[in-house]
Design an enzyme around this catalytic site. Structure first.
Site, PDB file in Angstrom:
ATOM      1  N   SER A   3      55.905  46.977  50.413  1.00 52.16           N
ATOM      2  CA  SER A   3      55.748  46.439  48.830  1.00 52.16           C
ATOM      3  C   SER A   3      54.460  45.560  49.426  1.00 52.16           C
ATOM      4  O   SER A   3      54.001  45.205  50.618  1.00 52.16           O
ATOM      5  CB  SER A   3      56.722  45.453  48.665  1.00 52.16           C
TER       6      SER A   3
ATOM      7  N   ARG B 207      69.030  42.859  44.196  1.00 55.70           N
ATOM      8  CA  ARG B 207      67.925  42.355  43.495  1.00 55.70           C
ATOM      9  C   ARG B 207      66.768  43.580  43.322  1.00 55.70           C
ATOM     10  O   ARG B 207      67.083  44.786  43.992  1.00 55.70           O
ATOM     11  CB  ARG B 207      67.106  41.535  44.579  1.00 55.70           C
ATOM     12  N   ILE B 208      66.049  43.753  42.579  1.00 51.81           N
ATOM     13  CA  ILE B 208      64.933  44.622  42.261  1.00 51.81           C
ATOM     14  C   ILE B 208      63.810  44.436  43.088  1.00 51.81           C
ATOM     15  O   ILE B 208      62.942  45.326  43.165  1.00 51.81           O
ATOM     16  CB  ILE B 208      64.570  44.614  40.472  1.00 51.81           C
TER      17      ILE B 208
ATOM     18  N   ARG C 205      54.977  40.167  56.715  1.00 53.78           N
ATOM     19  CA  ARG C 205      55.785  40.018  58.066  1.00 53.78           C
ATOM     20  C   ARG C 205      55.192  39.997  59.151  1.00 53.78           C
ATOM     21  O   ARG C 205      53.778  40.165  59.237  1.00 53.78           O
ATOM     22  CB  ARG C 205      56.669  41.600  57.932  1.00 53.78           C
TER      23      ARG C 205
ATOM     24  N   GLU D 242      54.512  42.539  49.039  1.00 56.42           N
ATOM     25  CA  GLU D 242      55.046  41.192  49.678  1.00 56.42           C
ATOM     26  C   GLU D 242      55.207  41.653  51.180  1.00 56.42           C
ATOM     27  O   GLU D 242      55.399  40.745  51.910  1.00 56.42           O
ATOM     28  CB  GLU D 242      56.061  40.779  49.021  1.00 56.42           C
ATOM     29  N   ASN D 243      55.242  42.814  51.453  1.00 55.66           N
ATOM     30  CA  ASN D 243      55.576  43.029  53.086  1.00 55.66           C
ATOM     31  C   ASN D 243      54.498  42.748  54.054  1.00 55.66           C
ATOM     32  O   ASN D 243      54.696  42.593  55.240  1.00 55.66           O
ATOM     33  CB  ASN D 243      55.909  44.515  53.144  1.00 55.66           C
TER      34      ASN D 243
ATOM     35  N   ASP E  82      66.914  49.468  51.848  1.00 55.71           N
ATOM     36  CA  ASP E  82      67.013  48.018  52.497  1.00 55.71           C
ATOM     37  C   ASP E  82      68.071  48.183  53.765  1.00 55.71           C
ATOM     38  O   ASP E  82      68.609  48.974  53.670  1.00 55.71           O
ATOM     39  CB  ASP E  82      67.369  47.188  51.593  1.00 55.71           C
ATOM     40  N   GLY E  83      68.022  47.324  54.663  1.00 48.82           N
ATOM     41  CA  GLY E  83      68.805  47.262  55.622  1.00 48.82           C
ATOM     42  C   GLY E  83      68.367  47.696  56.974  1.00 48.82           C
ATOM     43  O   GLY E  83      69.179  47.783  57.903  1.00 48.82           O
ATOM     44  N   ASN E  84      67.135  48.077  57.137  1.00 51.06           N
ATOM     45  CA  ASN E  84      66.665  48.670  58.492  1.00 51.06           C
ATOM     46  C   ASN E  84      66.807  47.587  59.488  1.00 51.06           C
ATOM     47  O   ASN E  84      67.247  47.974  60.672  1.00 51.06           O
ATOM     48  CB  ASN E  84      65.327  49.343  58.479  1.00 51.06           C
ATOM     49  N   GLY E  85      66.418  46.471  59.164  1.00 49.70           N
ATOM     50  CA  GLY E  85      66.297  45.310  60.267  1.00 49.70           C
ATOM     51  C   GLY E  85      67.830  45.120  60.836  1.00 49.70           C
ATOM     52  O   GLY E  85      68.084  44.933  62.013  1.00 49.70           O
TER      53      GLY E  85
HETATM   54  C1  FPP Z   1      63.457  47.318  54.267  1.00 50.88           C
HETATM   55  O1  FPP Z   1      64.397  46.881  55.395  1.00 50.88           O
HETATM   56  C2  FPP Z   1      62.769  48.412  54.483  1.00 50.88           C
HETATM   57  C3  FPP Z   1      61.398  48.139  54.657  1.00 50.88           C
HETATM   58  C4  FPP Z   1      60.503  46.937  54.289  1.00 50.88           C
HETATM   59  C5  FPP Z   1      60.624  49.345  55.242  1.00 50.88           C
HETATM   60  C6  FPP Z   1      61.071  50.629  54.524  1.00 50.88           C
HETATM   61  C7  FPP Z   1      60.491  52.009  55.402  1.00 50.88           C
HETATM   62  C8  FPP Z   1      61.313  52.980  55.879  1.00 50.88           C
HETATM   63  C9  FPP Z   1      62.698  53.192  55.476  1.00 50.88           C
HETATM   64  C10 FPP Z   1      60.667  54.068  56.581  1.00 50.88           C
HETATM   65  C11 FPP Z   1      59.604  54.543  55.542  1.00 50.88           C
HETATM   66  C12 FPP Z   1      59.118  55.853  55.907  1.00 50.88           C
HETATM   67  C13 FPP Z   1      57.784  56.599  55.593  1.00 50.88           C
HETATM   68  C14 FPP Z   1      57.800  57.686  56.029  1.00 50.88           C
HETATM   69  C15 FPP Z   1      56.827  55.761  54.763  1.00 50.88           C
HETATM   70  P1  FPP Z   1      64.298  45.556  56.014  1.00 50.88           P
HETATM   71  O2  FPP Z   1      63.386  45.594  57.055  1.00 50.88           O
HETATM   72  O3  FPP Z   1      63.859  44.609  54.944  1.00 50.88           O
HETATM   73  O4  FPP Z   1      65.743  45.375  56.469  1.00 50.88           O
HETATM   74  P2  FPP Z   1      66.733  43.943  56.525  1.00 50.88           P
HETATM   75  O5  FPP Z   1      66.633  43.466  55.389  1.00 50.88           O
HETATM   76  O6  FPP Z   1      67.863  44.433  57.314  1.00 50.88           O
HETATM   77  O7  FPP Z   1      65.719  43.097  57.790  1.00 50.88           O
END
Ligand code: FPP
Length: 255
Positions: free
Chosen positions: A74, A206-207, A80, A76-77, A29-32
């Site tokens: 997930s 959270r889970i 988006r 739920e994703n 989590d936390g990419n965004g």
């Molecule tokens: C949650 O961060 C991340 C995801 C929903 C996607 C995770 C995917 C990857 C890390 C790459 C996967 C790679 C492969 C090879 C399939 P968020 O977008 O909810 O972050 P935020 O809570 O900061 O918005």
């Protein structure tokens, strides 16, 4: 420069290579937020997150982890924006097109949990090819959760068991925890189906519908580090923290 958050160990303990958790599951989590902090589009965080998947896969395999489960998409994703969903659907294609040789070199076998038949054709093909190309690897299992939701998994398992009862193959008395486990998508992980350690990055605690059945006795580790910043050191720190816990499985501490 961007104030990378550090994972802190709860003690000065060193990593014990003889007590590495067999199965580590990670809610990435936390990419965004990682991207937002850099004034980049959210997908830049996912792209960097994919690099982290490579780093952490190699690190876990070298440490002797038996199964690494990663929550990549997930059920739920799908809510988006479609541009983000489309980008996430391309990631397995990008990932496997460059990384399968490394996986084979490290003897890592790919498995998947989740209904991948709902993914775009190209994504399904990339995933199925990676599963086939690594089928003979006998080292760590890299288990991707893709279009996975734990409640969905439990509903599917329940339906499978109900059909067997209706067909007269089993009686209701034969329904027990082992049978439930055998009907979960994680059953292909064999003796390591249940995570020993569940890590969630980014400060959320959270889970989020991930492996609810399987984490009944897992140790939970929450770190503030955003997934794109998570690295080998972060993984080792999480394992050190895990090693300081006393797992009792409902029993009593024996020391
Ligand atoms: C949650 O961060 C991340 C995801 C929903 C996607 C995770 C995917 C990857 C890390 C790459 C996967 C790679 C492969 C090879 C399939 P968020 O977008 O909810 O972050 P935020 O809570 O900061 O918005």
């Amino acid at each position: 420069m961007f104030g990378k958050k550090e994972v802190s160990s709860t003690s000065d303990a060193k990593l014990d290579l003889n007590r590495i958790p067999n199965h580590i599951a990670i809610i990435m989590d936390g990419n965004g937020r990682w991207a937002q902090k850099r004034h980049l589009p959210r997908v830049a965080g996912h792209k960097q997150g994919m690099q982290t998947v490579k780093t952490v896969t190699i690190a876990a395999s070298e440490l002797g982890v038996k199964v690494l489960s990663l929550y990549a998409f997930s059920t739920e994703n799908w809510k988006r924006p479609s541009s983000e969903v489309n980008y996430l659907m391309q990631l397995p294609i990008k990932f496997f097109s460059t990384f399968v040789p490394d996986l084979v070199k490290h003897n890592v076998r790919v498995t998947v949990m989740g209904d991948i038949t709902k993914l775009p054709q190209g994504t399904q093909k990339a995933v199925n090819d990676a599963i086939a190309d690594t089928a003979d690897c006998t080292g760590m299992i890299l288990n991707f959760a893709l279009n996975y939701g734990s409640r969905d998994e439990i509903v599917r398992a329940t339906k499978q068991i109900a059909s067997k009862v209706l067909a007269g193959e089993i009686s209701t008395e034969q329904i027990n925890e082992q049978l439930l486990s055998e009907n979960m998508m994680s059953s292909r992980l064999g003796p390591f189906a249940d995570p020993d350690l569940l890590i969630r990055t980014s400060g959320e605690e959270r889970i989020s519908n991930f492996m609810l059945w399987q984490i009944a006795y897992s140790e939970l580790e929450f770190t503030d580090v955003y997934w794109p910043d998570f690295d080998r050191h972060s993984l080792e720190t999480a394992i050190i923290n895990f090693q300081s816990r006393h797992r009792r499985y409902g029993g009593l501490k024996n020391n």
